[in-house]
Enzyme design. Sequence first.
Site, PDB file in Angstrom:
ATOM      1  N   ASP A 127       0.873  -1.162   0.000  1.00 60.88           N
ATOM      2  CA  ASP A 127       0.000   0.000   0.000  1.00 60.88           C
ATOM      3  C   ASP A 127       0.915   1.218   0.000  1.00 60.88           C
ATOM      4  O   ASP A 127       2.111   1.131   0.271  1.00 60.88           O
ATOM      5  CB  ASP A 127      -0.957  -0.018   1.202  1.00 60.88           C
ATOM      6  CG  ASP A 127      -2.137   0.923   0.962  1.00 60.88           C
ATOM      7  OD1 ASP A 127      -2.091   1.703  -0.002  1.00 60.88           O
ATOM      8  OD2 ASP A 127      -3.104   0.884   1.750  1.00 60.88           O
TER       9      ASP A 127
HETATM   10  C1  BGC Z   1      -4.884   3.329  -0.169  1.00 62.98           C
HETATM   11  C2  BGC Z   1      -5.051   2.251  -1.215  1.00 62.98           C
HETATM   12  C3  BGC Z   1      -4.876   2.852  -2.581  1.00 62.98           C
HETATM   13  C4  BGC Z   1      -3.528   3.544  -2.660  1.00 62.98           C
HETATM   14  C5  BGC Z   1      -3.239   4.197  -3.994  1.00 62.98           C
HETATM   15  C6  BGC Z   1      -3.594   4.072  -0.352  1.00 62.98           C
HETATM   16  O1  BGC Z   1      -3.449   5.071   0.585  1.00 62.98           O
HETATM   17  O2  BGC Z   1      -4.944   2.761   1.115  1.00 62.98           O
HETATM   18  O3  BGC Z   1      -6.298   1.638  -1.100  1.00 62.98           O
HETATM   19  O4  BGC Z   1      -5.005   1.868  -3.556  1.00 62.98           O
HETATM   20  O5  BGC Z   1      -3.463   4.533  -1.656  1.00 62.98           O
HETATM   21  O6  BGC Z   1      -3.991   5.319  -4.179  1.00 62.98           O
END
Ligand code: BGC
Length: 736
Positions: A250
């Site tokens: 993530d």
């Molecule tokens: C979120 C994810 C997301 C990623 C990219 C993160 O902060 O938790 O769900 O896919 O950002 O935007």
Amino acid sequence: MTNQSIDSLLASLSLEQKAQLLVGGGNDGFAGSGAMLGHQKRLVAGAAGITVEIHEQAIPSIVMADGPAGVHIDPVRENVADTFYATGFPIGTALASTWNTALVEQVGQAIGNETREYGCDIILGPGMNIHRNPLCGRNFEYYSEDPILTGKIGAAMVRGIQSQGVGACPKHYAVNSQESDRTKVDERLSAKALREIYLRGFEIMVREAQPWTIMSSYNQINGQFVQQSYDALTTILRREWGFNGVVVTDWIGVRDTKAQVHAGNDLMMPGYPQQVQDIITAVNNGTLSIADVDTCVRRVLQLIIRTPRYNHYTYSDQPDLAAHAVITRQSATEGMVLLKNLGDTLPLRSQIRTIALFGVNSYDFASGGLGSGCVNTPYVVDMVAGLRNAGIATTPRITDIYQSYIPFATKKLRADKDPLMWFLDQGQPKLPELEISDRLIETEVTQADAAIITLGRQAGEGMDRTIEDDFNLTADEHQLIRRVSEIFRRERKPVIVIINSGSVIETASWQAYADAILVAWQPGEEGGNSVADILTGKVNPSGKLTMTWPIACSDHPSTRNFPQPMSLYDYKERQNWGTPIQFVHYTDHAEGTQVGYRYFNPNERPVAYPFGFGLSYTTFEYSRPSAKLQGDEVILSVTVRNTGSRSGKEVVQVYMGHELKAFAKTHELQPGESETLTMRVPIRLLASFDEPNSQWLLPADEYTFAFAASSRDIRLTKKIRLKQYTEPVNPVLLPK
Ligand code: BGC
């Protein structure tokens, strides 16, 4: 490309190039310049991230865009006349409430198609965390409080997406059921709760659908950061479940890079220069083996060669939005849940021609949630348009008042926005309610045949919900429902409440004021049309709740250990990068496996609406239950007959000892028509986790399968004798 050619490609890469392949392309496509969420501009503007191109070896960058409710990219581009709006599909909760895996797979196909046609290779979804508590701000992206339902719906979504030749990225693996302190929090829980509740859905999905990638979550599990946990990413995910894709971090958690590579966290996103350097240094000084690096690089290469970009796919930038609008409308309708229908208020009688619409969300209907999970949709059908399309007018005066208020309130909200609250630009935040006087309601009742009040809620990434004024209604909302109800019912005109929320709200204190209550969730861009399809009876509701609706939020045992309070407006005070604040950096899962109905049902606690509940305009009768052993599966079947006067679909749920084990949905049954539903359940899914022996265990015994219309409406049972089943697993990620 064969394995052999991957080997020779690997052999041709320098250590620097290998390190670059394991670290995302950041903002501008070059190793690790860092990126703000969704601010990637190269290749596809607004996509969440890209990998690094290795020009000499003709390895292209691949593009990852956020999901899960559609492709999250910028809808307009500088100096480009074309637009790039993506279809807003129903949020996760709404899709799961269909309990229809075939339909979810179809939605997945449409999302996968848009991913491909907008030049992306991977979509960052589905969201598969467990609804541990109603206050989690991202519950709307997730499916359920139940792992089996989560796993089956997740698998269907992954299959659908990947049928289009692009990859899915189920997230956030694992135990990421809160937003507060999400990048650091240590989720402390028993091995039983971990295995049975928080991992099982991912496990089912991995085994059934083999996603190309999976996203490792920010949090820790029992003291180990998932993103650098060999136990989580290799021992469990790969060795036990057979995952053979790429683990993607993530986005904003930076960990110990070498530990991540060793753990099998193949790709670090969005990518920072330091991470590339870390890998090179660690290999050079012997703290990271080149074999570990090669293992991750091989997997990344295997991923890249599957992608449209590697295969020079010419994308159109013109997915068939009209066809997908039909799919989102149908799937949203099927996920709506009818909670109450006093005296058959619904479907609306034909003499109801004009409706007084209350509540800002009637006019500013939320199609989805906030944060990375939002979609830039071409339009959102609100309730006025939805009703109008169905031949029902709204009263002009109040329509006009609200419609003039919306642009003003939207502008004000954006102007007052704190820069730290980036998520207000990512989706459609909830506007403050308008105060409606009794005098106005008195005028409206003379002109309308019925009243609709839409209750709206908004939540999203980076923040959890509060009990006051969010889970619970505000004083103004209470007052509005009560006054509208008193004035309309006095004239014998029905009052219908539509819940336009991604997750659960309190209903017990006000439900008596409503004649009908429909949970519309955040149903995607066709929202108003989907609601109207149910209200008019064009579609018979067949959605059922995928989570318990408690009487009070504190009835959930997890509420005691859920970070509180945190409202949208004190969010900035509590941000990691804002004013320093004190977090307790751990969450105790004192409730263990007693999550949702697994607590309420065996303990016979009163609830507002139980897990699996949902009304229909017709009735169903169950007969001929059967449970037979066939190899390592139990084959369950039951016959469902439509005994009412309208056609409709029924969701059958099968419970064993208070736990959902299988479900199936009928096709649209005509009055009098029957269908026999058959469900196959692997024995291993019947086992529970035996902590002392670190194994799945089903003791030899006679077991009862309950065929049910909801978790509290068991229609028939069938007993079957089963032999003992055991399956040892590694004793890892244990509490300290
Ligand atoms: C979120 C994810 C997301 C990623 C990219 C993160 O902060 O938790 O769900 O896919 O950002 O935007």
